[in-house]
Design an enzyme around this catalytic site. Structure first.
Site, PDB file in Angstrom:
ATOM      1  N   GLU A   1      16.964  51.681 -69.918  1.00  9.44           N
ATOM      2  CA  GLU A   1      18.010  51.908 -69.171  1.00  9.44           C
ATOM      3  C   GLU A   1      18.996  53.194 -69.991  1.00  9.44           C
ATOM      4  OE1 GLU A   1      19.458  47.936 -71.485  1.00  9.44           O
ATOM      5  OE2 GLU A   1      17.841  47.888 -71.890  1.00  9.44           O
TER       6      GLU A   1
ATOM      7  N   HIS B   1      26.429  42.776 -71.560  1.00  8.92           N
ATOM      8  CA  HIS B   1      25.817  43.192 -70.187  1.00  8.92           C
ATOM      9  C   HIS B   1      27.006  42.398 -69.580  1.00  8.92           C
ATOM     10  CE1 HIS B   1      22.270  44.791 -71.933  1.00  8.92           C
ATOM     11  NE2 HIS B   1      21.012  44.315 -71.718  1.00  8.92           N
TER      12      HIS B   1
ATOM     13  N   HIS C   1      17.487  46.929 -65.508  1.00 10.10           N
ATOM     14  CA  HIS C   1      16.981  46.538 -66.831  1.00 10.10           C
ATOM     15  C   HIS C   1      15.582  46.688 -66.690  1.00 10.10           C
ATOM     16  CE1 HIS C   1      16.855  44.252 -70.922  1.00 10.10           C
ATOM     17  NE2 HIS C   1      18.353  44.449 -71.160  1.00 10.10           N
TER      18      HIS C   1
HETATM   19  C1  BGC Z   1      20.123  45.157 -75.785  1.00  9.80           C
HETATM   20  C2  BGC Z   1      18.974  44.061 -76.245  1.00  9.80           C
HETATM   21  C3  BGC Z   1      19.235  42.483 -75.384  1.00  9.80           C
HETATM   22  C4  BGC Z   1      18.596  42.958 -74.247  1.00  9.80           C
HETATM   23  C5  BGC Z   1      18.205  41.624 -73.008  1.00  9.80           C
HETATM   24  C6  BGC Z   1      18.830  45.578 -73.709  1.00  9.80           C
HETATM   25  O1  BGC Z   1      19.788  45.975 -73.348  1.00  9.80           O
HETATM   26  O2  BGC Z   1      19.792  46.096 -76.322  1.00  9.80           O
HETATM   27  O3  BGC Z   1      19.493  43.685 -77.575  1.00  9.80           O
HETATM   28  O4  BGC Z   1      18.779  41.558 -76.321  1.00  9.80           O
HETATM   29  O5  BGC Z   1      19.192  43.631 -73.292  1.00  9.80           O
HETATM   30  O6  BGC Z   1      19.594  40.559 -72.841  1.00  9.80           O
END
Ligand code: BGC
Length: 384
Positions: A349, A145, A218
């Site tokens: 997402e 991310h 998110h």
């Molecule tokens: C990911 C997860 C992660 C979460 C929060 C999601 O987009 O796929 O693995 O724990 O985001 O970070």
């Protein structure tokens, strides 16, 4: 066609009259009065605090039906979305905090725009032509991310719509080398709350050097409006015949696998909890959408019988990460003090596939100078 356009314009500019029911109790007698309240569609701004020496604001988008979405320029974050349930009772459908401090404590990306690269890049390494780039491995052994201080932790510039449209444009310049990514990237995200209870998110970006880009929002949804109810009883349809299986570090193996006969088959609506027990750790997977082009198409329908709410998701993107809040473990609480437990909320997402920079068979996430990145995602709420 002309008529349709005209109708839309007049609804948008209208000031809706909303009937509110006030119940007053007196000597065991309950009286009900119906009063008319006016809701003015548009956007308001309040001061939320400061961080990094920059002012942080909270914007409230209100549509003509009185539905409200709050967005902060910290992380371009959706902090709340309050809409009526089947009994006309308003409640919030996304995880978020009432104050900036909740976000400065680094929750797992609640409502934020994630970038420069949403989801994982294997071992934090990728190449563009012969140039090798190295990112922070903030989710060992991978990069996740956007890194240690991704777009979710930056203060964006914000410009509210100047008319009665409930719309906010946020922009951010991610400098060449920030978090290890090449190129000065100019990114703009516009949120619009329509009178049809759609939250439309438009992403635009340009770069001055070849880079990789994967932008998403998110938000964590719980349509019941109460996180004491797990999302495992929600019913979900994802229009995807395939998904991308992952290794133990959640990096795609590169295979595009059929969902048929597996717990990943959501092509016909089913309860999320029905087969989750057979998926190690819970759902945290990229689904390969059936849509064949980059037109805006419906890809998801999520329903909750308690509230009567339905969430439809439309996107121009080729994938969606379906994440069932597996790592939520009660250590974070809401502003009201309620523990946020595993499966208290879930994410949808819209995105390009994880680790695309290292996966030649996946749709490319390369952005070159002179190219304009554009994508649109719409989350639409309704009640029955
Ligand atoms: C990911 C997860 C992660 C979460 C929060 C999601 O987009 O796929 O693995 O724990 O985001 O970070």
């Amino acid at each position: 066609m002309r008529q349709k356009k005209h109708m839309k314009k007049s609804t948008l500019s209208s000031i809706a009259i909303i009937a509110a029911i006030f119940i007053t109790s007196c000597n065991n007698q309950t009286t009900t009065t119906t009063e008319k309240m006016e809701t003015k569609a548009g956007i308001t701004k309040s001061v939320w605090g400061t961080t990094d020496g920059k002012e942080v604001f909270l914007y409230t988008l209100t549509n003509a039906k009185g539905v409200q979405v709050k967005i902060s320029n910290y992380g371009a974050t959706v902090t709340s979305w309050v809409s009526p349930d089947k009994n006309d009772k308003p409640s919030g459908v996304v995880l978020g905090f009432d104050s900036l401090s909740g976000y400065l404590a680094k929750p797992p990306y609640f409502g934020a725009v994630v970038g420069r690269y949403g989801n994982r890049i294997a071992k934090g390494k990728f190449k563009i032509d012969t140039a090798q780039y190295t990112l922070a491995t903030n989710n060992l052994p991978n990069a996740l991310h956007g890194g240690l201080k991704g777009f979710d932790k930056q203060v964006w510039d914000a410009t509210p719509a100047s008319d009665s449209t409930a719309s906010l444009e946020l922009s951010y310049l991610s400098k060449d080398g920030e978090e290890g990514y090449p190129g000065n990237l100019k990114v703009a995200v516009r949120y619009t709350l329509t009178d049809d209870n759609e939250l439309k998110i438009e992403y635009n970006a340009t770069t001055d050097k070849a880079t990789v880009l994967n932008l998403t929002n998110h938000s964590y949804f719980n349509l019941t409006g109460d996180i004491s109810n797990s999302i495992l009883d929600h019913t979900l349809m994802i229009d995807a015949d395939n998904y991308t299986p992952v290794d133990t570090t959640l990096i795609p193996t590169g295979e595009i696998k059929s969902v048929k006969g597996t717990p990943f088959d959501f092509t016909k609506a089913k309860k999320i909890g029905l087969e989750i027990g057979a998926v190690s750790g819970g759902y945290d997977h990229n689904f390969v959408l059936n849509k064949k082009d980059s037109s805006l198409s419906k890809i998801v329908e999520l329903k909750d019988s308690i509230s009567g709410r339905t969430l439809e998701v439309f996107t121009t993107q080729p994938g969606v990460q379906f994440y069932t809040g597996n790592f939520l473990d009660g250590t974070i609480s809401t502003s009201a003090g309620k523990k946020i437990n595993q499966h208290a909320a879930m994410c949808l997402e819209t995105q390009h596939f994880p680790d695309s920079p290292n996966q030649p068979k996946f749709p490319t996430t390369l952005l070159l100078p002179g190219q304009q990145f554009h994508s649109v995602t719409v989350y639409k709420l309704s009640v029955k």
